[in-house]
Design an enzyme around this catalytic site. Sequence first.
Site, PDB file in Angstrom:
ATOM      1  N   ASP A  51     -28.268  26.288  40.272  1.00 45.37           N
ATOM      2  CA  ASP A  51     -27.744  25.756  41.523  1.00 45.37           C
ATOM      3  C   ASP A  51     -26.491  24.916  41.302  1.00 45.37           C
ATOM      4  OD1 ASP A  51     -29.448  26.930  43.300  1.00 45.37           O
ATOM      5  OD2 ASP A  51     -30.741  25.191  43.569  1.00 45.37           O
ATOM      6  N   ARG A  93     -35.968  19.896  38.547  1.00 44.18           N
ATOM      7  CA  ARG A  93     -35.475  18.611  39.034  1.00 44.18           C
ATOM      8  C   ARG A  93     -36.555  17.821  39.756  1.00 44.18           C
ATOM      9  NH1 ARG A  93     -31.125  18.860  42.586  1.00 44.18           N
ATOM     10  NH2 ARG A  93     -31.419  21.066  43.041  1.00 44.18           N
ATOM     11  N   ARG A 136     -30.351  31.811  37.968  1.00 42.04           N
ATOM     12  CA  ARG A 136     -29.446  31.508  39.076  1.00 42.04           C
ATOM     13  C   ARG A 136     -29.363  30.001  39.266  1.00 42.04           C
ATOM     14  NH1 ARG A 136     -32.364  35.154  43.428  1.00 42.04           N
ATOM     15  NH2 ARG A 136     -34.106  34.207  42.313  1.00 42.04           N
TER      16      ARG A 136
END
Length: 268
Positions: free
Chosen positions: A63, A204, A61
């Site tokens: 972002d 990230r 999923r």
Amino acid sequence: MPERAARGGTARRFRATVEYDGTDFAGFQLQPGARTVQGELEAALARLSGGRRQPVVGAGRTDAGVHAAGQVIAFTYPGDLPVEALAEALNGNLPPDVAVRDVRRAPASFNPRYAARYRDYRYTIWNGPRSPLRERTALRVAADLDVAAMARAATALEGRHDFSAFGGADPQPVRTVHLIRVRRTGSNVTIDVRADAFLRGMVRRLVATLLAVGTGRLEASAVGGLLAAGTPALGGAAAPARGLCLRRVVLGRRPGQARQEASGHEER
């Protein structure tokens, strides 16, 4: 023209690999009032299924702003197009920033989210002069990067750990990172991360920490301590989404492997 449903037949299950430029998407997963990759895929599939919604399931999923070269999806299709024509028809109904390939039949119960053995993400850094084309899918860093120090720091993050320091709140924060590889080719610096699953924002945040090492703001030896502390590393700093890409999903979950759900929500 919408494809008619197969008369008297049984709906077939398919899997496919999906590539997308995540720049103009709010992420992979459906969100009310937002443009998403799943939404575009389901809209295209509905046009081939007599207007009926056919849910699409993804292995990750991702972002808002995150790209994919090897996302894996599964869906059920009630029409009678053969597999080659189905792939062509889907691509003909998808926008320019999404495409499918390697469409094939799958078992009726196939769900790529649970079938994924591991996921590969790549974060790309452009360590050179301004480059509008490169910067669409890479983060430009003007300062010189000590890639060797970044690679040393990354070793502390490999293995099975509680990654609470690098992810959003999760009741199961333990993940296995198989490798983190930092490499430079000219002005291009890449950080490849492979894991069984990821916490939300994990890749990230790992990249933000490695960049702090690369620019001299953090000692490489301090990264292990940040991981062990469990509190948000660098105040929860995360690298921008545009440099992140879900490169590959390897299927074939080992028997007994935990059903951890992480998908690169960074990306995740």
